[in-house]
Design an enzyme around this catalytic site. Sequence first.
Site, PDB file in Angstrom:
ATOM      1  CE  LYS A  22      -1.788   1.697   3.983  1.00 57.14           C
ATOM      2  NZ  LYS A  22      -1.576   3.135   4.189  1.00 57.14           N
ATOM      3  CG  ASN A  23       2.470   2.718   3.551  1.00 58.94           C
ATOM      4  OD1 ASN A  23       1.285   2.977   3.352  1.00 58.94           O
ATOM      5  ND2 ASN A  23       2.990   2.598   4.756  1.00 58.94           N
ATOM      6  NE  ARG A  94       0.506  12.430   7.287  1.00 61.42           N
ATOM      7  CZ  ARG A  94       0.763  13.674   7.633  1.00 61.42           C
ATOM      8  NH1 ARG A  94      -0.191  14.436   8.086  1.00 61.42           N
ATOM      9  NH2 ARG A  94       1.980  14.154   7.549  1.00 61.42           N
ATOM     10  CB  CYS A 118      -4.923  10.580  11.922  1.00 59.38           C
ATOM     11  SG  CYS A 118      -3.322   9.843  12.104  1.00 59.38           S
ATOM     12  NE  ARG A 123       0.291  10.443  10.176  1.00 58.48           N
ATOM     13  CZ  ARG A 123      -0.018   9.336   9.532  1.00 58.48           C
ATOM     14  NH1 ARG A 123      -1.168   8.750   9.772  1.00 58.48           N
ATOM     15  NH2 ARG A 123       0.791   8.813   8.640  1.00 58.48           N
ATOM     16  CG  ASP A 306       3.103   1.576   9.349  1.00 58.19           C
ATOM     17  OD1 ASP A 306       2.751   2.427  10.180  1.00 58.19           O
ATOM     18  OD2 ASP A 306       3.151   1.796   8.125  1.00 58.19           O
ATOM     19  CB  VAL A 328       7.751   6.857  14.307  1.00 55.96           C
ATOM     20  CG1 VAL A 328       7.346   7.570  13.018  1.00 55.96           C
ATOM     21  CG2 VAL A 328       9.046   6.078  14.108  1.00 55.96           C
ATOM     22  NE  ARG A 398      -6.701   4.241   5.863  1.00 57.85           N
ATOM     23  CZ  ARG A 398      -5.663   4.508   6.638  1.00 57.85           C
ATOM     24  NH1 ARG A 398      -5.758   4.408   7.945  1.00 57.85           N
ATOM     25  NH2 ARG A 398      -4.512   4.894   6.133  1.00 57.85           N
TER      26      ARG A 398
HETATM   27  C1  UD1 Z   1       4.209   6.972   6.232  1.00 54.38           C
HETATM   28  C2  UD1 Z   1       3.341   5.754   6.073  1.00 54.38           C
HETATM   29  C3  UD1 Z   1       2.826   5.278   7.430  1.00 54.38           C
HETATM   30  C4  UD1 Z   1       3.984   5.092   8.395  1.00 54.38           C
HETATM   31  C5  UD1 Z   1       4.884   6.320   8.458  1.00 54.38           C
HETATM   32  C6  UD1 Z   1       6.140   6.106   9.280  1.00 54.38           C
HETATM   33  C7  UD1 Z   1       2.408   6.038   3.849  1.00 54.38           C
HETATM   34  C8  UD1 Z   1       1.218   6.297   3.014  1.00 54.38           C
HETATM   35  N1  UD1 Z   1       2.230   6.059   5.195  1.00 54.38           N
HETATM   36  O1  UD1 Z   1       3.374   8.011   6.774  1.00 54.38           O
HETATM   37  O2  UD1 Z   1       2.135   4.055   7.243  1.00 54.38           O
HETATM   38  O3  UD1 Z   1       3.483   4.836   9.693  1.00 54.38           O
HETATM   39  O4  UD1 Z   1       5.300   6.690   7.117  1.00 54.38           O
HETATM   40  O5  UD1 Z   1       6.871   5.044   8.791  1.00 54.38           O
HETATM   41  O6  UD1 Z   1       3.486   5.776   3.345  1.00 54.38           O
HETATM   42  N2  UD1 Z   1       6.300  14.731  10.577  1.00 54.38           N
HETATM   43  C9  UD1 Z   1       6.442  16.070  10.866  1.00 54.38           C
HETATM   44  N3  UD1 Z   1       6.327  16.959   9.837  1.00 54.38           N
HETATM   45  C10 UD1 Z   1       6.100  16.560   8.544  1.00 54.38           C
HETATM   46  C11 UD1 Z   1       5.960  15.201   8.274  1.00 54.38           C
HETATM   47  C12 UD1 Z   1       6.077  14.296   9.316  1.00 54.38           C
HETATM   48  O7  UD1 Z   1       6.644  16.446  12.007  1.00 54.38           O
HETATM   49  O8  UD1 Z   1       5.998  17.421   7.660  1.00 54.38           O
HETATM   50  C13 UD1 Z   1       6.390  13.744  11.690  1.00 54.38           C
HETATM   51  C14 UD1 Z   1       5.055  13.005  11.883  1.00 54.38           C
HETATM   52  O9  UD1 Z   1       4.180  13.735  12.693  1.00 54.38           O
HETATM   53  C15 UD1 Z   1       5.505  11.714  12.521  1.00 54.38           C
HETATM   54  C16 UD1 Z   1       6.867  11.469  11.875  1.00 54.38           C
HETATM   55  O10 UD1 Z   1       7.290  12.713  11.336  1.00 54.38           O
HETATM   56  O11 UD1 Z   1       5.650  11.871  13.898  1.00 54.38           O
HETATM   57  C17 UD1 Z   1       6.851  10.438  10.784  1.00 54.38           C
HETATM   58  O12 UD1 Z   1       5.917  10.784   9.794  1.00 54.38           O
HETATM   59  P1  UD1 Z   1       6.129  10.413   8.259  1.00 54.38           P
HETATM   60  O13 UD1 Z   1       7.362   9.581   8.111  1.00 54.38           O
HETATM   61  O14 UD1 Z   1       6.002  11.647   7.460  1.00 54.38           O
HETATM   62  O15 UD1 Z   1       4.870   9.493   7.998  1.00 54.38           O
HETATM   63  P2  UD1 Z   1       3.882   9.538   6.781  1.00 54.38           P
HETATM   64  O16 UD1 Z   1       4.625   9.801   5.524  1.00 54.38           O
HETATM   65  O17 UD1 Z   1       2.708  10.374   7.112  1.00 54.38           O
END
Ligand code: UD1
Length: 425
Positions: A22-23, A94, A118, A123, A306, A328, A398
């Site tokens: 999925k990711n 997201r 969420c 996030r 995850d 994380v 999902r």
């Molecule tokens: C992706 C995955 C999700 C997984 C996560 C971490 C997809 C569709 N989803 O989510 O399943 O759990 O990676 O491996 O691929 N953060 C910030 N600012 C930002 C972006 C992120 O502070 O602009 C923080 C987030 O709040 C979180 C951490 O960074 O605490 C990790 O988030 P991120 O790696 O961005 O996760 P996603 O890409 O949303």
Amino acid sequence: MSLFIVKKSGPLSGEVTLSGAKNAVLPILCACLLTDEQCVIKGVPPLSDVFILLDIIKKTGAKAEYNQITQEVTIKAEYTAGDMSEENEAVKMRASFLVMGPLLSRNGFVKLPLPGGCPIGSRPVDLHLKGFEKLGAKIKQEFGAAEAKASKLKGGHIYLDFPSVGATENIIMAAALSEGVTVIENAALEPEIMDLINFMNKMGAGVFCLGNGTIKVTGVKKLHGAEHTVIPDRIEAGTFMAAAAITNGDITIKNAVYGHIKPAAAKLEECGMCVENSPDGLRVYSVGKRKAFNIKTMPFPGFPTDMQAIFMSIMTIAKGTSMVTETVFENRFLQASEMKRMGADIKTDGRVAVVEGVKKLTGSKVKAPDLRAGAALIITALAAEGSTEIGDIYHIERGYSNIEQKLKALGADIQKVEEENKKEE
Ligand code: UD1
């Protein structure tokens, strides 16, 4: 509303094949917006997240078709709109924010609703937006939307405060058609990002991993159409590995990529399982009883957040005291209170959970609080006496296609039922 009814099962045995990740699928579908030529993506699982994203992609003006039988998506984005701020559907998920990089790159302008927080954490998207700014875009955030504008994006040097998966993907896609070279330091290096990079390079992009968490993108004038098969889902692999562990099973995951699931394999070996990698697949089998183990989630190649809830299931029955540290996300123990309803002994304090293995879990009525916590409840229920009823399974759907059929084929006692038909089961 559908429910899963799960009864104590096991030991699970047999073979299972993973769906496409999925990711990896979600960013790759967004990357198709970087070209006006046709792209064909294979191994796309029929998940609700995929359907929502395809709707958003169509709303940009692109043509997108999904053949569920062959699991192939065809996208041709001759024209793409930049202003998507009225697409409230987009905020539902997201990952839809990942259209921002490609649309900015294609049109020099993009406006999208800001994704909400969420249950697992706030996030934010600040790292995505800061990255676009470094490429020369002007960013505006108002009235619940994020806007980025640049007559021509230019390569830049970006240091991510945290190796965010989404920000890394969005910046790579924005930089692909920019002028000059972009360097992203402290980038995320998850296998799904590598799959996105492989696909983009097939399209003619110049994206390279330099090691030490650095990714270099050499901008090109134009990208062309390409065909790509997405990697198998490593989180689905971890889910079946945990199902084998909690039921003392012996299963083979046909298409698991060992390099993607090493941290999970290491933890299973600590808790008394054997993991064997062979050309026939990844065999996971029980050698003795489950023992307590500790987990600390980290960006790849660390233990994936995850899989944290899914592996907590094993801890609930493992002999001794296990500890989980979630680094994380700030609130990712939503499974704990539901597992406690099943007799688990779990204490949480902020980002730490302590799990004392119990002799007996008992079936109960629970609700899937989110995608992976929901999957974790299925795994826990496989070891619980009697019957567990899991509600809100739309969260689970999902990210998993046919999970009940795949588990059933391994010998699990799981049924998907409609709430009104429950009494007949
Ligand atoms: C992706 C995955 C999700 C997984 C996560 C971490 C997809 C569709 N989803 O989510 O399943 O759990 O990676 O491996 O691929 N953060 C910030 N600012 C930002 C972006 C992120 O502070 O602009 C923080 C987030 O709040 C979180 C951490 O960074 O605490 C990790 O988030 P991120 O790696 O961005 O996760 P996603 O890409 O949303």
